[in-house]
Design a protein around this motif. Structure first.
Motif, PDB file in Angstrom:
ATOM      1  N   VAL A 117      43.639   6.984  16.821  1.00  0.00           N
ATOM      2  CA  VAL A 117      42.388   7.684  16.503  1.00  0.00           C
ATOM      3  C   VAL A 117      42.240   7.840  14.997  1.00  0.00           C
ATOM      4  CG1 VAL A 117      41.175   9.880  16.693  1.00  0.00           C
ATOM      5  CG2 VAL A 117      42.280   8.886  18.704  1.00  0.00           C
ATOM      6  N   ARG A 118      43.358   8.174  14.352  1.00  0.00           N
ATOM      7  CA  ARG A 118      43.291   8.360  12.895  1.00  0.00           C
ATOM      8  C   ARG A 118      42.947   7.051  12.191  1.00  0.00           C
ATOM      9  NH1 ARG A 118      48.424   9.957  10.919  1.00  0.00           N
ATOM     10  NH2 ARG A 118      49.317   9.780  12.997  1.00  0.00           N
ATOM     11  N   VAL A 119      43.581   5.972  12.655  1.00  0.00           N
ATOM     12  CA  VAL A 119      43.296   4.678  12.026  1.00  0.00           C
ATOM     13  C   VAL A 119      41.840   4.304  12.271  1.00  0.00           C
ATOM     14  CG1 VAL A 119      43.857   2.226  12.033  1.00  0.00           C
ATOM     15  CG2 VAL A 119      45.683   3.918  12.181  1.00  0.00           C
ATOM     16  N   PHE A 120      41.349   4.609  13.476  1.00  0.00           N
ATOM     17  CA  PHE A 120      39.969   4.269  13.793  1.00  0.00           C
ATOM     18  C   PHE A 120      39.005   5.060  12.913  1.00  0.00           C
ATOM     19  CE2 PHE A 120      36.108   3.909  16.289  1.00  0.00           C
ATOM     20  CZ  PHE A 120      36.129   2.539  16.547  1.00  0.00           C
ATOM     21  N   ALA A 121      39.384   6.322  12.635  1.00  0.00           N
ATOM     22  CA  ALA A 121      38.531   7.159  11.784  1.00  0.00           C
ATOM     23  C   ALA A 121      38.333   6.512  10.418  1.00  0.00           C
ATOM     24  CB  ALA A 121      39.137   8.546  11.626  1.00  0.00           C
ATOM     25  N   ARG A 123      37.880   3.476   9.841  1.00  0.00           N
ATOM     26  CA  ARG A 123      36.813   2.468   9.906  1.00  0.00           C
ATOM     27  C   ARG A 123      35.492   3.083   9.456  1.00  0.00           C
ATOM     28  NH1 ARG A 123      37.545  -2.557  11.714  1.00  0.00           N
ATOM     29  NH2 ARG A 123      35.338  -2.926  11.442  1.00  0.00           N
ATOM     30  N   THR A 124      35.254   4.302   9.905  1.00  0.00           N
ATOM     31  CA  THR A 124      34.026   5.002   9.527  1.00  0.00           C
ATOM     32  C   THR A 124      34.047   5.327   8.038  1.00  0.00           C
ATOM     33  OG1 THR A 124      34.328   6.040  11.672  1.00  0.00           O
ATOM     34  CG2 THR A 124      32.494   6.841  10.324  1.00  0.00           C
ATOM     35  N   GLU A 180      42.629  -6.681   2.748  1.00  0.00           N
ATOM     36  CA  GLU A 180      43.973  -6.226   2.445  1.00  0.00           C
ATOM     37  C   GLU A 180      43.966  -4.809   1.853  1.00  0.00           C
ATOM     38  OE1 GLU A 180      46.384  -9.324   0.619  1.00  0.00           O
ATOM     39  OE2 GLU A 180      47.477  -7.761  -0.436  1.00  0.00           O
ATOM     40  N   VAL A 181      42.937  -4.503   1.064  1.00  0.00           N
ATOM     41  CA  VAL A 181      42.850  -3.183   0.428  1.00  0.00           C
ATOM     42  C   VAL A 181      42.892  -2.086   1.478  1.00  0.00           C
ATOM     43  CG1 VAL A 181      41.476  -1.728  -1.084  1.00  0.00           C
ATOM     44  CG2 VAL A 181      41.475  -4.197  -1.399  1.00  0.00           C
ATOM     45  N   ALA A 182      42.088  -2.272   2.548  1.00  0.00           N
ATOM     46  CA  ALA A 182      42.042  -1.260   3.605  1.00  0.00           C
ATOM     47  C   ALA A 182      43.401  -1.127   4.271  1.00  0.00           C
ATOM     48  CB  ALA A 182      40.982  -1.631   4.630  1.00  0.00           C
ATOM     49  N   VAL A 253      48.999  -2.238  14.376  1.00  0.00           N
ATOM     50  CA  VAL A 253      47.739  -1.560  14.701  1.00  0.00           C
ATOM     51  C   VAL A 253      46.799  -1.548  13.496  1.00  0.00           C
ATOM     52  CG1 VAL A 253      46.719   0.631  15.397  1.00  0.00           C
ATOM     53  CG2 VAL A 253      48.844  -0.130  16.449  1.00  0.00           C
ATOM     54  N   ILE A 254      47.349  -1.209  12.315  1.00  0.00           N
ATOM     55  CA  ILE A 254      46.487  -1.054  11.136  1.00  0.00           C
ATOM     56  C   ILE A 254      45.821  -2.377  10.747  1.00  0.00           C
ATOM     57  CG2 ILE A 254      46.437  -0.365   8.697  1.00  0.00           C
ATOM     58  CD1 ILE A 254      48.705   1.625   9.402  1.00  0.00           C
TER      59      ILE A 254
END
Lengths: 329, 387
Positions: A117-121, A123-124, A180-182, A253-254
């Protein structure tokens, strides 16, 4: 193992953990390695006859670049984590006891939310219309301007070293998301607690009067930090490096959620081969490669430390020999 | 000669607590100066302000004519020997000692010479490549001193440096410190709560209590002529006799002490009749004999009959607790002759205790709480539990 009794009680006490490690670590690892010497069957199984078909498939020129990218990103993430953790751990260790517990708790707080969930956040947060992207763009523009200001030979050197790309900035290509930055940014965010904690626990045991002694003898704070604090918490830094580097190398995952197609890491490739292509031997070979790439730096560290120790001992021996005639028997 | 190091009205507070209260003192160049006092008296705070680790709330500190109050620790040529030594555990002894020299960017050759010279002075050459955790307490101590001295600071601060050592080693290090001080000629400021250490080393001592300097003088003057009951009771041991001056003529006066009688005392400050004073008489100044002393040269006054209640044999001397009226008095009897040949004074003996009128010292500045610092006779044992 000086006497039988000691051997037996020691043996009995360690047997369960040995058994556990053998059953759930050593044997599965060996099975994974043995898979790499077989081909695969179309329905996802491991073919019976021995073959080097899998290892030949690893010659795919994509793999070296993926492994290189994985290692590069892991090193970057580790460096950033250590760099951020050192002042952070130092500051926490200097706080008074009550505040220390609160801050240490706050660092662990994100673990109450699911990792995915944190990783998905993110994205926003990293959306191309978001403020983080805007910041990133202005940072790139500043870099571009700085590059233009430099003399030509510096520009050529930087370009040659791969540290800069000439030409105008294309905002459409310079998105953080799916790059890659993300991956580096979010990896640092995710692994930071794992590097703060070991460094903090080492820093907590550090005797801060040593810093005073260094200042007293004429050092400035930064010199004392570098020459006294960091060597004293070396053990904490080493475990922090391992705590970040190893999961970063296996990170899956990331890059999957934030790296897009530009930042496929070895973890993603293993997933692809095992689940999508149903080619277990191929996945095993990649996993073996990955394990080797983790074990090599570890072995190097151990070797380097052993050598350092031996060198110190030798140095001491020589000095003793120089000052006490006849001591070198 | 003007003072090398000057504290001028220095005050430091920690919240509601005033650790150092308006202290002014001057220390001479090359002096071995001690700050002596019980824990919490502000002596360490004073030292830390000199080292630059604490900033005074008010007042200034001058070193060699320059105001160093606002300088950070690394800007003053003042080095500290810490109580826990604070040797750098990841560096060898050699690197520990060379630390300050490397910072001063001296040529390598010169650093090597200086470190080697001081290693020779502390007789630690063969330990140069060891790490601090491989050394004994006394060796660590010597390295800590060498590390602080190697670049010849203007002042060396020693914060209870011997507190962590055992008795024999402490005595040895005391002599060594004295020797080192003679060799280097640097101003030493020594903080301790141990009066023995302070007395044996110092040129002068500042006795501190509750953030203030009570007395600043040479060791013997502090011991023999304490200005307050605190100094009298904290340095060594003493007996206090309270009373009113009933007669004063010439150099001597008579103090009427309730429950004891009239005491003759040397009246150096010309106190007047009617004043209340306390007389401090050190235990070793009080003689006890089985027979009445012969009156001669002033002896014959200050003689009181008493009973021995406790005897504590110490080898060099015996400490007696004697009851005189309803008060307990302590007296030391030195043994300068072979003791076993002498008739010993023992429990419940009727004795005469006496002292020379010159040997008591009158104290006007008396506080009842300081009387608690004086040793009291051991209590009679309570019923033994479980018997």
């Amino acid at each position: 193992m000086k006497n039988r009794k000691g051997f037996f009680s020691e043996g009995l006490l360690t047997a369960p953990s040995f058994l556990w490690l053998a059953l759930f670590f050593a044997i599965p690892t060996l099975i994974v390695v043995s898979f790499t010497f077989h081909g695969h069957t179309p329905n996802g199984g491991v073919a019976e006859p021995y073959s080097l078909e899998t290892w030949r498939a690893l010659a795919d020129p994509d793999y070296p670049s993926i492994i290189w990218r994985t290692l590069r990103i892991s090193v970057k993430v580790t460096l950033w984590c250590i760099l951020l953790s050192l002042p952070c751990a130092y500051a926490i260790a200097r706080m008074d006891k009550r505040l220390r517990a609160i801050v240490a708790g706050a660092i662990m707080l994100p673990f109450w939310t699911s990792f995915v969930v944190r990783v998905f956040a993110w994205r926003t947060m990293l959306h191309p219309d978001g403020w983080l992207q805007a910041c990133y763009l202005s940072y790139l523009r500043f870099n571009e301007w700085l590059f233009q200001c430099m003399p030509a030979f510096v520009q050529h050197t930087l370009t040659g070293l791969g540290l800069a790309t000439p030409g105008p900035l294309d905002p459409a290509m310079a998105t953080m998301l799916d790059s890659e930055v993300a991956v580096v940014l979010v990896s640092v965010y995710s692994f930071l607690p794992f590097s703060i904690m070991p460094i903090y626990s080492a820093a907590e045991k550090f005797d801060f009067s040593l810093m005073e002694a260094a200042l007293d003898l004429g050092a400035n704070s930064f010199y004392a930090f570098r020459k006294i604090f960091i060597p004293c918490i070396r053990q904490g830094i080493i475990s922090a490096v391992l705590m970040v580097f190893i999961p970063a190398i296996g990170s899956y995952v990331i890059p999957q959620m934030l790296g897009g197609t530009n930042c496929v890491l070895i973890g993603n490739k293993i997933f692809m081969r095992a689940i999508q292509n149903r080619n277990i031997p191929h996945a095993s070979a990649l996993a073996t490669l990955m394990a080797v790439s983790v074990l090599v730096p570890m072995a190097m560290t151990v070797w380097w430390r052993a050598r350092q120790k031996a060198r110190d001992l030798k140095k001491a021996d020589n000095v003793v020999a120089a000052h006490i005639p006849g001591a070198k028997a | 000669m003007s003072d090398f190091l000057v504290f001028e009205n220095v005050t430091k507070r920690f919240g509601p607590l005033t650790a150092v209260n308006n202290v002014s003192l001057g220390i001479k160049k090359g002096e071995f100066f001690s700050l002596l006092g019980p824990s919490g008296c502000g002596k360490t705070t004073l030292l830390r302000m000199l080292g630059g680790f604490e900033m005074p709330d008010s007042g200034r500190i001058f070193l060699d004519g320059k105001d160093i109050t606002d300088l950070s620790p690394n800007q003053r040529r003042v080095h500290t020997v810490f109580q826990n030594y604070a040797l750098f555990p990841t560096m060898t002894i050699w690197d520990n000692i060379a630390f300050s020299l490397k910072l001063s960017k001296l040529p390598k050759r010169e650093i090597e010479e200086k470190v080697d010279a001081i290693l020779g002075m502390i007789q630690m050459r063969e330990h140069a490549w060891k790490y601090p955790n491989q050394l004994s307490g006394g060796q660590k101590q010597r390295v800590a001193i060498a590390r602080a001295l190697v670049d010849r600071p203007q002042v060396l601060l020693l914060d209870e440096p011997l507190a962590a050592l055992d008795l024999k080693l402490r005595q040895h290090m005391l002599m060594e410190l004295d020797l080192i001080h003679d060799q280097v000629g640097i101003t030493f400021i020594y903080v301790t709560h141990d009066q023995g250490e302070a007395m044996s080393l110092s040129d002068r001592i500042a006795v501190m209590n509750r953030g203030k300097v009570e007395q600043l003088d040479q060791p013997a003057k502090i011991y023999e002529a304490p200005v307050s009951s605190f100094v009298a009771a904290f340095i060594g041991d003493t007996n206090f006799f309270a009373g009113e001056i009933v007669a004063a003529s010439g150099d001597y006066c008579t103090i009427r002490c309730e429950g004891l009688g009239d005491i003759q005392a040397f009246n150096d400050r010309k106190l007047l009749v009617g004043q209340n004073v306390h007389l401090s008489v050190r235990p070793e100044k009080i003689h006890i004999t089985l027979n009445a002393p012969q009156p001669e040269n002033g002896v014959g006054v200050n003689v009181f009959q008493s009973t021995v209640t406790d005897v504590i044999y110490q080898g060099v001397y015996t400490k007696y607790w004697i009851m005189c009226g309803d008060r307990s008095v302590s007296a030391l009897k030195p043994h300068s002759r072979f003791l076993l040949d002498q008739a010993p004074i023992t429990w419940n003996d009727k004795v005469y205790m006496w002292w020379h009128p010159d040997d008591g010292y009158m104290i006007e500045n008396f506080s009842e709480s300081d009387a608690g610092l004086v040793q009291t006779p051991p209590d009679a044992p309570k019923e033994f539990p479980g018997k």
